[in-house]
Every structure is written in structure tokens, then in C-alpha cells.
Design an enzyme around this catalytic site. Sequence first.
Site, PDB file in Angstrom:
ATOM      1  N   LYS A 155      -5.708  40.069 -47.461  1.00 43.70           N
ATOM      2  CA  LYS A 155      -5.245  39.612 -46.318  1.00 43.70           C
ATOM      3  C   LYS A 155      -4.710  38.420 -46.424  1.00 43.70           C
ATOM      4  CE  LYS A 155      -7.883  37.147 -44.409  1.00 43.70           C
ATOM      5  NZ  LYS A 155      -9.119  36.207 -43.804  1.00 43.70           N
ATOM      6  N   GLY A 157     -10.803  38.485 -34.925  1.00 44.52           N
ATOM      7  CA  GLY A 157      -9.676  39.031 -35.618  1.00 44.52           C
ATOM      8  C   GLY A 157      -9.547  39.493 -36.853  1.00 44.52           C
TER       9      GLY A 157
END
Length: 332
Positions: free
Chosen positions: A211, A244
Site C-alpha cells: 500500500k 480507510g
Amino acid sequence: MTSFLTAARTEQESISYDMQRLRLFSGTSNPALAREIAAYLGVPDGPRICKRFADGELYVQIQESIRGCDVFLIQPTCAPVNDNLMELLIMVDACQRASARQITAVVPYYGYARADRKTAGRESITAKLTANLLVKSGVNRVLAMDLHSAQIQGYFDIPCDHIYGSPVLVDYLAAQELNEVVVVSPDVGGVARARAFAKQMRDAPLAIIDKRRSGHNVAESLTVIGDVAGKTAILIDDMIDTGGTICSGARLLRQQGAKRVIACASHAVFSPPACERLSEEGLFEQVLVTNSIPIAAERHFPQLQVLSVANMLGEAIWRIHEESSVSSMFRG
């Protein structure tokens, strides 16, 4: 490894200790957790006054003698973090001025932990500043749970016992007899945590979500490193803030063929819009968190399971008081 899902210390386990010298006091941030800890230990949550004046200043008074006592102050520094931190500092000062023999700050959730290093010029390392404030206030020892990064333990110039909520989460998952489990780290920084969790899950395989973060509280998941197809994916993190990171990770796992996804985290920060994200239909089968931070009833959602760490914290408090090993709670 000791199970912390039992109701209380058994009579055989309750080694005799001086009840008059062990005192618990809770702040206002999580009194329900403090009551559970007190029940586990078989000692009262001590009387105190914590109130706010009209101008916002805080007032604390300990309402019984603690001279020469071993005092444990239970106060996670969750939102409102500044008020709860200041209340803890005032409680410590009150106990110090009341001649407590030793003061231990029990901080199930340590606020400001994410500011543990400088990532840009002219930033504060607030995790270290918070540690300095606790030490200067008169704390003799800190008991913390699942610090955001392991190095924070070294920010204290006093003993800091760092314990983990994972045994409580693992016990709960083990009771469900899950098959084809893969433990997933939502980012590269959490690999060590996920690897340790996977080991407790009978050496389950490990996967990693690669990520890149484009801003504060904004995350973009790129790819999964590891095989999750047809498996039960357990996403493990220390905290869930806005949701998130963990929700984008869950969507990616679903796209990669995960049969079901379970989120696990010790600290339910749940800043908006976390609850809306986590409760999205078809995303998570369960969201497992602990009660290190209180969760208001209106923020509960069907997938949420809140597990208590009161027994584990109570056991650690008892061992500190008895001057026995805390780390041995997590061996074997």
C-alpha cells in the site's frame, strides 16, 4: 499461553497479597473497563472526584488515604485525547502529593503514538513528548497495550511493561474452528505484528497488502503478496481509525478471491466515517476489537464484536504488584 477469557482469578491462583496496599483508581475515559479490572482482582475501583470547571479546567481529588500504597491509575488516552491525557497527569500529581509509594499509569490505549518519529522537517515527536510528560508528572511505571510501534517502549526513562491484546483475539478465533486461514498485514509496516499473530494462529500462512499512502487518513491498496483465494483472511492491525486502510484492504482481498474477511484490531479509535465503512454489506464477516477504548452504543454495527482485555490487564497489574514476571503471560 494463558487464556484471558475466564471470569476472574481462581481461588487457587490468588496468591495472598496485601489488599490494603494495592489501590486502583480510574479516570473518566473508560470507567467500565476499570470496573472489570477491579472485579477480576477483587479490589474496589477507588473513590475519586474528576470534574470540569466552567472554564474547562480539570479537577481531581483522591478520596481516601493512599500513603505508602501501590497505586494503579487506569486511563486510556483516547478521544478527547488532550482532556484524558491531562486528567491522567493531574491524577498522577494528586497521588504523588498524597505520598503513594509507587504510581503505575495503566494506559490501555496510548494516544499520540502515531507521531513516533519525524517524517518531515520541523515536526514534533509527540509520542516521546507524551512519555516525557508522564515521567515528569511522577509516574514510576507505565503499563501499555499494543503500542503503535515497539520503539515507544524505549521512550520512557522508567519501566514500561508492554502487553498485547492478541491472545484475547486468538482465543476468540480459535473457538470458531476456522479452516483455511491466512493472516494478512494491511501494510508493510505491520508485517512483524501479522507474523506474530500468524504464529499464534497455529503458524497460519501470511499475506501482505502493498500500500502507498497519499495523505493523512487516506490510503491506496495496490496488490496482495501471498495466496488468499478461497481462504478466510484475517486482517490484523493495532488500531482502526477512519477504517480507510483496513476497508480498502478487505475489498482487495475479496477481489483476489478470499472466501471471507475478518478484521482484528486492539484499538477501536473509530473516527468518522469508520463505522459506516466497516459495516458495508458483504465486506467483513466480523470486526473484532477490544474494549481498550469505549465504544458508544450508537457506534455499534452488526459485524462488530468487542472483546474484553480486563482480565489480561488485571493479571498484569497483579504481577507488577507482586513483582513477578509480566512477559511470561505471553510465552508458550
